[in-house]
Structures are given as C-alpha cells and as structure tokens.
Design a protein around this motif. Structure first.
Motif, PDB file in Angstrom:
ATOM      1  N   ALA A 154      49.737  60.776 -40.843  1.00  0.00           N
ATOM      2  CA  ALA A 154      49.005  60.041 -39.795  1.00  0.00           C
ATOM      3  C   ALA A 154      49.905  59.752 -38.603  1.00  0.00           C
ATOM      4  CB  ALA A 154      48.434  58.744 -40.369  1.00  0.00           C
ATOM      5  N   GLY A 155      51.137  59.335 -38.866  1.00  0.00           N
ATOM      6  CA  GLY A 155      52.071  59.055 -37.778  1.00  0.00           C
ATOM      7  C   GLY A 155      52.469  60.305 -37.024  1.00  0.00           C
ATOM      8  N   VAL A 156      52.646  61.408 -37.747  1.00  0.00           N
ATOM      9  CA  VAL A 156      52.988  62.671 -37.095  1.00  0.00           C
ATOM     10  C   VAL A 156      51.817  63.133 -36.225  1.00  0.00           C
ATOM     11  CG1 VAL A 156      53.604  65.101 -37.485  1.00  0.00           C
ATOM     12  CG2 VAL A 156      54.629  63.306 -38.906  1.00  0.00           C
ATOM     13  N   TYR A 157      50.605  62.978 -36.730  1.00  0.00           N
ATOM     14  CA  TYR A 157      49.422  63.362 -35.949  1.00  0.00           C
ATOM     15  C   TYR A 157      49.296  62.476 -34.706  1.00  0.00           C
ATOM     16  CZ  TYR A 157      44.629  64.520 -34.703  1.00  0.00           C
ATOM     17  OH  TYR A 157      43.510  64.927 -34.015  1.00  0.00           O
ATOM     18  N   GLN A 158      49.544  61.195 -34.872  1.00  0.00           N
ATOM     19  CA  GLN A 158      49.480  60.285 -33.724  1.00  0.00           C
ATOM     20  C   GLN A 158      50.537  60.659 -32.682  1.00  0.00           C
ATOM     21  OE1 GLN A 158      50.068  56.145 -34.659  1.00  0.00           O
ATOM     22  NE2 GLN A 158      48.850  55.477 -32.909  1.00  0.00           N
ATOM     23  N   ALA A 159      51.730  61.004 -33.132  1.00  0.00           N
ATOM     24  CA  ALA A 159      52.775  61.447 -32.204  1.00  0.00           C
ATOM     25  C   ALA A 159      52.362  62.738 -31.505  1.00  0.00           C
ATOM     26  CB  ALA A 159      54.088  61.640 -32.962  1.00  0.00           C
ATOM     27  N   PHE A 160      51.713  63.640 -32.235  1.00  0.00           N
ATOM     28  CA  PHE A 160      51.211  64.883 -31.662  1.00  0.00           C
ATOM     29  C   PHE A 160      50.187  64.589 -30.566  1.00  0.00           C
ATOM     30  CE2 PHE A 160      48.037  68.438 -32.046  1.00  0.00           C
ATOM     31  CZ  PHE A 160      48.833  69.467 -31.569  1.00  0.00           C
ATOM     32  N   CYS A 161      49.266  63.682 -30.846  1.00  0.00           N
ATOM     33  CA  CYS A 161      48.245  63.315 -29.847  1.00  0.00           C
ATOM     34  C   CYS A 161      48.880  62.732 -28.587  1.00  0.00           C
ATOM     35  CB  CYS A 161      47.246  62.323 -30.455  1.00  0.00           C
ATOM     36  SG  CYS A 161      46.188  63.043 -31.722  1.00  0.00           S
ATOM     37  N   ALA A 162      49.924  61.920 -28.749  1.00  0.00           N
ATOM     38  CA  ALA A 162      50.613  61.332 -27.595  1.00  0.00           C
ATOM     39  C   ALA A 162      51.419  62.392 -26.841  1.00  0.00           C
ATOM     40  CB  ALA A 162      51.529  60.202 -28.062  1.00  0.00           C
ATOM     41  N   TRP A 163      51.903  63.396 -27.533  1.00  0.00           N
ATOM     42  CA  TRP A 163      52.725  64.458 -26.958  1.00  0.00           C
ATOM     43  C   TRP A 163      51.895  65.473 -26.173  1.00  0.00           C
ATOM     44  CZ3 TRP A 163      52.707  69.723 -28.078  1.00  0.00           C
ATOM     45  CH2 TRP A 163      53.840  70.456 -27.748  1.00  0.00           C
ATOM     46  N   LEU A 164      50.670  65.721 -26.604  1.00  0.00           N
ATOM     47  CA  LEU A 164      49.829  66.784 -26.035  1.00  0.00           C
ATOM     48  C   LEU A 164      49.653  66.743 -24.513  1.00  0.00           C
ATOM     49  CD1 LEU A 164      46.899  67.288 -28.573  1.00  0.00           C
ATOM     50  CD2 LEU A 164      48.576  68.983 -27.846  1.00  0.00           C
ATOM     51  N   PRO A 165      49.272  65.620 -23.902  1.00  0.00           N
ATOM     52  CA  PRO A 165      48.990  65.660 -22.461  1.00  0.00           C
ATOM     53  C   PRO A 165      50.167  66.160 -21.618  1.00  0.00           C
ATOM     54  CG  PRO A 165      48.143  63.638 -23.416  1.00  0.00           C
ATOM     55  CD  PRO A 165      48.971  64.316 -24.480  1.00  0.00           C
ATOM     56  N   ASP A 166      51.371  65.723 -21.934  1.00  0.00           N
ATOM     57  CA  ASP A 166      52.531  66.120 -21.134  1.00  0.00           C
ATOM     58  C   ASP A 166      53.050  67.512 -21.462  1.00  0.00           C
ATOM     59  OD1 ASP A 166      52.486  63.686 -19.806  1.00  0.00           O
ATOM     60  OD2 ASP A 166      53.955  62.770 -21.155  1.00  0.00           O
ATOM     61  N   HIS A 167      52.751  68.020 -22.647  1.00  0.00           N
ATOM     62  CA  HIS A 167      53.357  69.278 -23.070  1.00  0.00           C
ATOM     63  C   HIS A 167      52.374  70.430 -23.250  1.00  0.00           C
ATOM     64  CE1 HIS A 167      56.288  66.172 -24.122  1.00  0.00           C
ATOM     65  NE2 HIS A 167      57.154  67.096 -23.777  1.00  0.00           N
ATOM     66  N   ALA A 168      51.122  70.131 -23.469  1.00  0.00           N
ATOM     67  CA  ALA A 168      50.138  71.198 -23.672  1.00  0.00           C
ATOM     68  C   ALA A 168      49.023  71.156 -22.642  1.00  0.00           C
ATOM     69  CB  ALA A 168      49.556  71.119 -25.080  1.00  0.00           C
ATOM     70  N   GLY A 169      49.019  70.134 -21.797  1.00  0.00           N
ATOM     71  CA  GLY A 169      48.030  70.054 -20.729  1.00  0.00           C
ATOM     72  C   GLY A 169      46.624  69.713 -21.170  1.00  0.00           C
ATOM     73  N   VAL A 170      46.474  69.152 -22.367  1.00  0.00           N
ATOM     74  CA  VAL A 170      45.165  68.718 -22.838  1.00  0.00           C
ATOM     75  C   VAL A 170      45.270  67.270 -23.296  1.00  0.00           C
ATOM     76  CG1 VAL A 170      44.384  71.029 -23.516  1.00  0.00           C
ATOM     77  CG2 VAL A 170      45.504  69.575 -25.200  1.00  0.00           C
ATOM     78  N   ALA A 171      44.155  66.571 -23.216  1.00  0.00           N
ATOM     79  CA  ALA A 171      44.157  65.152 -23.553  1.00  0.00           C
ATOM     80  C   ALA A 171      44.041  64.895 -25.053  1.00  0.00           C
ATOM     81  CB  ALA A 171      43.015  64.444 -22.820  1.00  0.00           C
ATOM     82  N   ARG A 172      43.356  65.798 -25.752  1.00  0.00           N
ATOM     83  CA  ARG A 172      43.098  65.584 -27.184  1.00  0.00           C
ATOM     84  C   ARG A 172      43.255  66.901 -27.941  1.00  0.00           C
ATOM     85  NH1 ARG A 172      37.079  63.887 -26.533  1.00  0.00           N
ATOM     86  NH2 ARG A 172      37.248  66.114 -26.375  1.00  0.00           N
ATOM     87  N   PRO A 173      43.552  66.832 -29.224  1.00  0.00           N
ATOM     88  CA  PRO A 173      43.670  68.071 -30.005  1.00  0.00           C
ATOM     89  C   PRO A 173      42.410  68.925 -29.962  1.00  0.00           C
ATOM     90  CG  PRO A 173      44.567  66.235 -31.247  1.00  0.00           C
ATOM     91  CD  PRO A 173      43.913  65.654 -30.020  1.00  0.00           C
ATOM     92  N   GLU A 174      41.243  68.296 -29.909  1.00  0.00           N
ATOM     93  CA  GLU A 174      39.983  69.044 -29.877  1.00  0.00           C
ATOM     94  C   GLU A 174      39.873  69.920 -28.636  1.00  0.00           C
ATOM     95  OE1 GLU A 174      39.182  65.107 -29.796  1.00  0.00           O
ATOM     96  OE2 GLU A 174      40.458  65.590 -31.485  1.00  0.00           O
ATOM     97  N   ASP A 175      40.657  69.594 -27.590  1.00  0.00           N
ATOM     98  CA  ASP A 175      40.612  70.350 -26.343  1.00  0.00           C
ATOM     99  C   ASP A 175      41.501  71.593 -26.371  1.00  0.00           C
ATOM    100  OD1 ASP A 175      38.909  68.365 -25.360  1.00  0.00           O
ATOM    101  OD2 ASP A 175      40.568  67.250 -24.445  1.00  0.00           O
ATOM    102  N   LEU A 176      42.280  71.761 -27.424  1.00  0.00           N
ATOM    103  CA  LEU A 176      43.141  72.939 -27.535  1.00  0.00           C
ATOM    104  C   LEU A 176      42.304  74.183 -27.799  1.00  0.00           C
ATOM    105  CD1 LEU A 176      46.086  71.713 -29.780  1.00  0.00           C
ATOM    106  CD2 LEU A 176      46.279  72.606 -27.455  1.00  0.00           C
ATOM    107  N   ASP A 177      42.630  75.238 -27.118  1.00  0.00           N
ATOM    108  CA  ASP A 177      42.037  76.537 -27.394  1.00  0.00           C
ATOM    109  C   ASP A 177      42.722  77.093 -28.646  1.00  0.00           C
ATOM    110  OD1 ASP A 177      42.426  79.755 -26.645  1.00  0.00           O
ATOM    111  OD2 ASP A 177      40.432  78.935 -26.231  1.00  0.00           O
ATOM    112  N   ALA A 178      41.961  77.752 -29.501  1.00  0.00           N
ATOM    113  CA  ALA A 178      42.527  78.290 -30.744  1.00  0.00           C
ATOM    114  C   ALA A 178      43.710  79.213 -30.477  1.00  0.00           C
ATOM    115  CB  ALA A 178      41.445  79.013 -31.539  1.00  0.00           C
ATOM    116  N   ALA A 179      43.674  79.930 -29.365  1.00  0.00           N
ATOM    117  CA  ALA A 179      44.759  80.853 -29.029  1.00  0.00           C
ATOM    118  C   ALA A 179      46.058  80.112 -28.702  1.00  0.00           C
ATOM    119  CB  ALA A 179      44.347  81.734 -27.855  1.00  0.00           C
ATOM    120  N   GLN A 180      45.960  78.835 -28.330  1.00  0.00           N
ATOM    121  CA  GLN A 180      47.135  78.027 -28.002  1.00  0.00           C
ATOM    122  C   GLN A 180      47.798  77.426 -29.234  1.00  0.00           C
ATOM    123  OE1 GLN A 180      44.807  75.293 -25.303  1.00  0.00           O
ATOM    124  NE2 GLN A 180      46.752  75.325 -24.197  1.00  0.00           N
TER     125      GLN A 180
END
Length: 183
Positions: A47-73
């Motif tokens: 849960a903590g790793v997932y929460q860290a992933f969610c916080a990391w996404l906007p600055d590093h993957a350009g999406v706000a939430r994991p659901e916004d990731l394209d499968a190819a990414q």
C-alpha cells in the motif's frame, strides 16, 4: 504539531542492508515461519509503495493517476519508478496467455549466490499488493527465478490467484512455469 502534507506517503526507505538483515534474522530465529512473515510484511508494504507510486507519477510520467497510464507506457514507468525507489530496474512482459513476468537483473532483495531456492519473499508480497491495486483486481505473485540462487535475473510471475495456484501445482509435478503457462 502540523498535519503532514497531503502528498505524504506511507513509503519508508529501509535500505538493502536492513531487508537482508531481516531475512537473515528470520531464517535464523524463526525459520519455519520466515517465508510467511516476509510475504505478509511485503504485502502490508504494498500500500505504501503504491501510494508513493501515485505521488511520483505526475512529475515523472506526466499523468495524474495510474488509471491514466497507457498500457504501452507501463513497462517504462514501472522500471523508472522501481529503479528510482531503489528496488532495481524491471522489465514487464507477457508469459503465455494469462501471466505477466517482471524481470530484474539487479533486484534489491536478492543476494546473489547465497541460496538454493528463490528468496525474494518480501518482494513477492509487496508486488502482489502493488499490482493488485494497479489492476483493481486480486493478483498473486510468485518468484520463479532468483539471483540469490545464482539465476541471471529475478523473475516474478503475476497473475490471478487461480492461475498461479495452477502453475505452482504443475511445477510441483515437474513441469516448468513456461510449460504451465503455455508460453
């Protein structure tokens, strides 16, 4: 005392040495329960790793939430996140028709050449919770190759609990995981 910022996560860095010491202590002092304890602790950490992933996404993957990731990414994003978090680089790809393989040649939990069997039990639990949250469905993870037992990589299989139970049963009967998954 002020409340923590809303972007605070449950993530905590303990380092490779601490994780390896936990392994050593449990195997020495509670060997009959070590695997279960490590998997359970890893699952709780997911849960903590997932929460860290969610916080990391906007600055590093350009999406706000994991659901916004394209499968190819997904492969690149997971590699970047786990590498930046100190776990190691991952590649993600299908195995057969019903599982994903997560491969790493530098996974943090492995201690190369020190064991006769797979040893990344904490990681298996953590990845099961993390990937379950990412997919929105129950996921099991089983390590089938490990650098600790001198394999070239750590390979974790991720699939539904039913699928991995079947793979485990077939491996217990002498088949390879590739044969069990039809890949």
């Amino acid at each position: 005392m002020a409340a923590p910022p809303s972007t605070a996560t449950e993530g905590l860095t303990i380092g490779r040495a601490a994780l390896r010491h936990l392994h050593t202590s449990l195997l020495r002092d509670a060997s009959e329960h070590a695997i279960t304890i490590l998997q359970d602790a890893g699952f709780a950490a997911g849960a903590g790793v997932y929460q860290a992933f969610c916080a990391w996404l906007p600055d590093h993957a350009g999406v706000a939430r994991p659901e916004d990731l394209d499968a190819a990414q997904l492969d690149n994003v997971l590699t970047e996140f786990f590498q930046a978090s100190g776990w190691g680089a991952l590649t993600v790809g299908p195995v057969g028709r019903a599982a994903l393989a997560l491969d790493s040649a530098d996974w943090a939990e492995a201690e190369p050449g020190t064991a006769q069997t797979v040893m990344c039990f904490f990681s298996s639990g953590m990845l099961a919770d993390f990937l379950g949250r990412l997919s929105g469905a129950p996921v099991s993870v089983m390590e089938v190759e490990c650098r600790s037992k001198s394999d070239a990589r750590c390979r974790f299989l991720s699939a539904s609990p039913e699928t991995l139970n079947g793979v485990y049963e077939q491996m217990s009967e002498g088949r390879s995981y590739e044969e069990a998954l039809g890949g």
